[in-house]
Design a protein around this motif. Sequence first.
Motif, mmCIF file in Angstrom:
data_model
loop_
_atom_site.group_PDB
_atom_site.id
_atom_site.type_symbol
_atom_site.label_atom_id
_atom_site.label_comp_id
_atom_site.label_asym_id
_atom_site.label_seq_id
_atom_site.Cartn_x
_atom_site.Cartn_y
_atom_site.Cartn_z
ATOM 1 N N ASN A 283 10.318 3.241 68.366
ATOM 2 C CA ASN A 283 8.939 2.743 68.364
ATOM 3 C C ASN A 283 8.532 2.016 67.090
ATOM 4 O O ASN A 283 7.347 1.753 66.879
ATOM 5 N N ILE B 160 7.825 -1.120 64.870
ATOM 6 C CA ILE B 160 7.411 -2.474 65.226
ATOM 7 C C ILE B 160 8.299 -3.470 64.484
ATOM 8 O O ILE B 160 8.610 -3.272 63.303
ATOM 9 N N SER C 213 6.615 -10.103 63.889
ATOM 10 C CA SER C 213 6.215 -11.014 64.957
ATOM 11 C C SER C 213 7.149 -12.221 64.970
ATOM 12 O O SER C 213 7.800 -12.535 63.964
ATOM 13 N N THR D 6 8.182 -5.118 74.596
ATOM 14 C CA THR D 6 7.004 -5.838 74.128
ATOM 15 C C THR D 6 5.754 -5.216 74.721
ATOM 16 O O THR D 6 5.728 -4.878 75.900
ATOM 17 N N LYS E 248 0.125 -6.364 71.026
ATOM 18 C CA LYS E 248 0.458 -5.369 69.997
ATOM 19 C C LYS E 248 1.715 -5.745 69.219
ATOM 20 O O LYS E 248 1.790 -5.530 68.023
ATOM 21 N N GLY E 249 2.743 -6.230 69.927
ATOM 22 C CA GLY E 249 3.965 -6.613 69.250
ATOM 23 C C GLY E 249 5.222 -6.203 69.973
ATOM 24 O O GLY E 249 5.200 -5.825 71.149
ATOM 25 N N PHE F 232 8.638 -3.737 69.846
ATOM 26 C CA PHE F 232 9.006 -2.425 69.328
ATOM 27 C C PHE F 232 10.424 -2.049 69.723
ATOM 28 O O PHE F 232 10.946 -2.505 70.731
#
Length: 119
Positions: free
Chosen positions: A32, A34, A37, A67, A71-72, A74
Motif C-alpha cells: 500500500n 504510494i 505520480s 490505481t 488518489k494515486g 499503490f
Amino acid sequence: MFSLDTKSKDPIYTQLEKNIVKYINLGIYEKNSILPSVRSLACELGINPNTVSKAYKNLESNGVIYTVAGKGVFVKGESTLKNIHKIAADEIKTVLRDAKNSGVNKDEVIGIVNEIWEG
C-alpha cells in the motif's frame, strides 16, 4: 532514486518497471505504499510521462500495483511478490529458450546461473 540507462537495449519503460519491482523486493516500497505520480516521476527522470504511464500500466496488468482514481498508484499487497516472481520466471524461461535455440549447452547455463548467484 531510479537508475535508467539510455544506452541500454531495454526500453526505458521496462527499466522503470524493473526498478520498481527491485524496490518492492528490497522493502523500499511496502504494501500500500504510494508510488510517485506519473507527472512527478517523469519530471524527476526527465522522460516522457507516457513512458511512466506505460510502465505503470504494465505493472498494474501484472498485479504488482493498483490505481485509485484521484488518489494515486499503490503497491499491491500479499500477491505482489508472487506476481513479481512469476514475471521473473517467465523472463528466465524466455531467455533460456533463446539460449537453447542458439546452441548454448546446459552446463554453460548452469555455470552462468552459479556465477550470478555467487557474484
